[in-house]
Design a protein around this motif. Structure first.
Motif, mmCIF file in Angstrom:
data_model
loop_
_atom_site.group_PDB
_atom_site.id
_atom_site.type_symbol
_atom_site.label_atom_id
_atom_site.label_comp_id
_atom_site.label_asym_id
_atom_site.label_seq_id
_atom_site.Cartn_x
_atom_site.Cartn_y
_atom_site.Cartn_z
ATOM 1 N N ARG A 105 0.831 -1.215 0.000
ATOM 2 C CA ARG A 105 0.000 0.000 0.000
ATOM 3 C C ARG A 105 0.859 1.256 0.000
ATOM 4 N NH1 ARG A 105 -5.163 -1.516 0.298
ATOM 5 N NH2 ARG A 105 -5.671 -3.332 1.542
ATOM 6 N N GLY A 106 1.807 1.323 0.889
ATOM 7 C CA GLY A 106 2.701 2.478 0.973
ATOM 8 C C GLY A 106 2.446 3.299 2.219
ATOM 9 N N SER A 110 8.614 -8.212 -4.545
ATOM 10 C CA SER A 110 7.387 -8.288 -5.320
ATOM 11 C C SER A 110 6.217 -7.840 -4.456
ATOM 12 C CB SER A 110 7.156 -9.710 -5.823
ATOM 13 O OG SER A 110 6.985 -10.583 -4.741
ATOM 14 N N ARG A 111 5.139 -7.482 -5.103
ATOM 15 C CA ARG A 111 3.960 -7.028 -4.361
ATOM 16 C C ARG A 111 3.110 -8.222 -4.002
ATOM 17 N NH1 ARG A 111 1.632 -2.498 -8.010
ATOM 18 N NH2 ARG A 111 -0.108 -2.806 -6.607
ATOM 19 N N GLY A 120 0.882 13.864 2.838
ATOM 20 C CA GLY A 120 0.065 13.070 1.937
ATOM 21 C C GLY A 120 0.850 12.327 0.860
ATOM 22 N N THR A 121 2.188 12.414 0.906
ATOM 23 C CA THR A 121 3.029 11.708 -0.067
ATOM 24 C C THR A 121 3.074 10.225 0.291
ATOM 25 O OG1 THR A 121 4.397 13.684 -0.305
ATOM 26 C CG2 THR A 121 5.327 11.606 -1.112
ATOM 27 N N VAL A 122 2.913 9.376 -0.727
ATOM 28 C CA VAL A 122 2.956 7.924 -0.523
ATOM 29 C C VAL A 122 4.370 7.436 -0.843
ATOM 30 C CG1 VAL A 122 2.015 5.695 -1.237
ATOM 31 C CG2 VAL A 122 0.522 7.711 -1.143
ATOM 32 N N HIS A 123 4.943 6.688 0.097
ATOM 33 C CA HIS A 123 6.287 6.136 -0.053
ATOM 34 C C HIS A 123 6.163 4.614 -0.093
ATOM 35 C CE1 HIS A 123 7.942 10.088 1.100
ATOM 36 N NE2 HIS A 123 6.933 10.103 1.968
ATOM 37 N N ARG A 124 6.627 3.999 -1.188
ATOM 38 C CA ARG A 124 6.485 2.539 -1.329
ATOM 39 C C ARG A 124 7.814 1.802 -1.431
ATOM 40 N NH1 ARG A 124 2.127 1.003 -5.611
ATOM 41 N NH2 ARG A 124 2.206 -0.916 -4.443
ATOM 42 N N ASP A 125 8.788 2.391 -2.110
ATOM 43 C CA ASP A 125 10.065 1.713 -2.329
ATOM 44 C C ASP A 125 10.991 1.937 -1.145
ATOM 45 O OD1 ASP A 125 9.316 0.866 -4.902
ATOM 46 O OD2 ASP A 125 9.872 2.816 -5.732
ATOM 47 N N GLY A 126 11.611 0.861 -0.693
ATOM 48 C CA GLY A 126 12.514 0.987 0.436
ATOM 49 C C GLY A 126 13.630 -0.034 0.390
ATOM 50 N N VAL A 127 14.486 0.051 1.405
ATOM 51 C CA VAL A 127 15.616 -0.861 1.545
ATOM 52 C C VAL A 127 15.699 -1.302 2.991
ATOM 53 C CG1 VAL A 127 18.138 -1.087 1.384
ATOM 54 C CG2 VAL A 127 16.897 0.259 -0.326
ATOM 55 N N MET A 128 15.889 -2.612 3.181
ATOM 56 C CA MET A 128 16.076 -3.173 4.514
ATOM 57 C C MET A 128 17.452 -3.817 4.549
ATOM 58 S SD MET A 128 13.899 -6.170 6.474
ATOM 59 C CE MET A 128 12.373 -5.251 6.441
ATOM 60 N N ARG A 129 18.184 -3.603 5.630
ATOM 61 C CA ARG A 129 19.485 -4.230 5.790
ATOM 62 C C ARG A 129 19.358 -5.460 6.680
ATOM 63 N NH1 ARG A 129 21.278 -3.392 10.845
ATOM 64 N NH2 ARG A 129 20.608 -1.520 11.943
ATOM 65 N N LEU A 130 20.376 -6.304 6.647
ATOM 66 C CA LEU A 130 20.391 -7.451 7.544
ATOM 67 C C LEU A 130 20.433 -6.968 8.984
ATOM 68 C CD1 LEU A 130 22.976 -9.873 5.883
ATOM 69 C CD2 LEU A 130 20.505 -10.155 6.016
ATOM 70 N N ALA A 131 19.768 -7.657 9.858
ATOM 71 C CA ALA A 131 19.768 -7.303 11.276
ATOM 72 C C ALA A 131 21.012 -7.871 11.950
ATOM 73 C CB ALA A 131 18.521 -7.863 11.957
ATOM 74 N N MET A 178 2.324 2.928 9.721
ATOM 75 C CA MET A 178 2.075 2.221 8.463
ATOM 76 C C MET A 178 0.769 1.460 8.535
ATOM 77 S SD MET A 178 5.740 0.620 7.415
ATOM 78 C CE MET A 178 7.062 1.651 6.874
ATOM 79 N N PHE A 179 0.217 1.162 7.370
ATOM 80 C CA PHE A 179 -0.976 0.318 7.317
ATOM 81 C C PHE A 179 -0.617 -1.082 7.807
ATOM 82 C CE2 PHE A 179 -1.843 3.477 3.899
ATOM 83 C CZ PHE A 179 -2.978 4.046 4.469
#
Length: 160
Positions: A49-50, A155-156, A56-67, A114-115
């Motif tokens: 969803r984002g 992927s979504r 009101g800006t929708v942010h969808r793309d991100g990056v996660m690092r290893l924990a 976040m949703f």
């Protein structure tokens, strides 16, 4: 001079001298060099969803690092987590998400807003990245039975 029956050599083979006694050197089959894979520590994702920020800006793309072990231990000292263990994933994700759209600073407050579907996606993505070490899975084609890898992350939801 003695004459014997002629021996026909197969096409393309070299004739060996009759007086040769040493065996021809046989080349050992070359072993392929081991494939060296780089350690991948960051994984891109796209939220279903984002995250919607204050403007009101929708942010969808991100990056996660290893924990790291520290990432998993520090939230346990957080008062919010001690009062409500379900809050652990919010604090933990706030630590390991390094980028989300153009959000200037990622923290648990962003994850908290976040949703629910995006939070569930990120929790699953975190497990895939950190438990498996990657987001690829080995599969076999049901038709031709050839093995190959598929990318699970990025992927979504609902798409294959």
């Amino acid at each position: 001079m003695r004459r014997g029956a002629a021996v026909q050599q197969p096409a393309g083979s070299a004739a060996v001298a009759a007086d040769r006694t040493d065996p021809a050197p046989v080349a050992a089959p070359a072993e392929p060099a081991p494939v060296r894979r780089e350690l991948r520590t960051e994984f891109a994702f796209e939220l279903p969803r984002g995250y919607v920020d204050e403007s009101g800006t929708v942010h969808r793309d991100g990056v996660m690092r290893l924990a790291t072990a520290r990432d998993e231990l520090i939230p346990l000292r957080d008062v919010r987590v001690q009062e409500n263990p379900a809050y652990l994933s919010v604090v933990l994700l706030g630590r390991v998400i390094t980028r989300l759209g153009s959000v200037p600073h990622m923290h648990d407050g962003v994850v908290e807003n976040m949703f629910a579907s995006d939070l569930a996606f990120l929790q699953d993505f975190y497990r895939q990245v950190n438990a498996e070490g990657h987001t690829r899975a080995g599969v076999t084609c049901p038709h031709c039975e050839q093995p190959f890898e598929v990318e699970l992350g990025g992927s979504r939801l609902g798409e294959s």
